[in-house]
Design a protein around this motif. Structure first.
Motif, short mmCIF file in Angstrom:
data_model
loop_
_atom_site.label_atom_id
_atom_site.label_comp_id
_atom_site.label_asym_id
_atom_site.label_seq_id
_atom_site.Cartn_x
_atom_site.Cartn_y
_atom_site.Cartn_z
N THR A 52 8.37 -19.11 27.05
CA THR A 52 9.10 -17.84 26.98
C THR A 52 10.51 -18.16 26.50
N LEU A 53 10.67 -18.18 25.19
CA LEU A 53 11.91 -18.65 24.56
C LEU A 53 12.84 -17.51 24.15
N GLY A 54 12.33 -16.32 24.09
CA GLY A 54 13.12 -15.17 23.63
C GLY A 54 12.92 -13.99 24.57
N ARG A 55 12.27 -12.97 24.07
CA ARG A 55 12.05 -11.77 24.88
C ARG A 55 11.16 -12.08 26.08
N PRO A 56 11.41 -11.40 27.20
CA PRO A 56 10.58 -11.63 28.39
C PRO A 56 9.19 -11.02 28.23
N ILE A 57 8.28 -11.52 29.02
CA ILE A 57 6.93 -10.98 29.05
C ILE A 57 6.97 -9.57 29.64
N ALA A 58 6.17 -8.68 29.09
CA ALA A 58 6.15 -7.30 29.57
C ALA A 58 5.68 -7.24 31.02
#
Length: 195
Positions: A187-193
């Motif tokens: 998870t390098l950018g946007r978070p998981i939904a």
């Protein structure tokens, strides 16, 4: 939740319904990015065709490694998670986390490491590619056609990443089921939904 809304009118039409059905069949659920393509389902169809063309010239392992390297370089949680999961067919979770940190030694071959580094270079700064990048790949046994394949896979991934990330798609909630160390490493950018 993306930054644009799905086209609810188009969703009732056959092209989008069929696109959603194909995506759900592939993943077992409708991925978040699919709704973005409700505006232009033909673009997702073209993307699938391009992916098929790119895959046919390389091994599955090389395709996934190069794609993963491009996704990591572009800091796309969505694509890093998706292709990190696919790399589980070849590597342990700890090895995949190491690859995400750019640690290749003892995990991939020198040729694979060079391909991944080249893919990252293209993703971050294609104008910075110089003759020594290509010479290094040739030294490790890559033909010019294979160099082309690596470049094409990396460039293709940049297209998809910039499209879905630029529209704010969050990685699917299904990735929450991954073991925490792997999930966090990818998870390098946007978070998981959230659910």
């Amino acid at each position: 939740m993306a930054l644009i809304q799905p086209d609810r009118i188009a969703e009732s039409g056959a092209p989008v319904r069929q696109m959603y059905a194909r995506q759900a069949q592939t993943f077992g659920y409708l991925p978040n990015y699919a709704e973005l393509f409700s505006h232009r389902p033909d673009i997702l169809e073209s993307w699938a065709s391009l992916q098929k063309g790119l895959r046919q010239h390389v091994s599955v392992r090389m395709f996934e490694l190069v794609t993963f390297a491009a996704a990591v370089a572009l800091k796309s949680s969505y694509c890093t998670l998706a292709h990190g999961v696919r790399l589980r067919a070849f590597f342990t979770d700890a090895e995949i986390a190491s690859l995400a940190r750019g640690e290749f030694a003892g995990i991939v071959s020198d040729r694979e490491a060079a391909a991944m580094s080249y893919a990252a270079q293209i993703s971050l700064d294609a104008n910075g590619v110089e003759a020594p990048h290509i010479a290094g790949l040739r030294t490790l046994g890559c033909s010019d056609a294979e160099v082309f394949d690596i470049a094409a896979i990396a460039a293709g991934r940049a297209f998809f990443v910039k499209l879905v990330e630029g529209l704010g798609a969050l990685p699917d909630n299904a990735y929450q089921d991954l073991p925490a160390p792997l999930r966090q490493a990818l998870t390098l950018g946007r978070p998981i939904a959230s659910a």
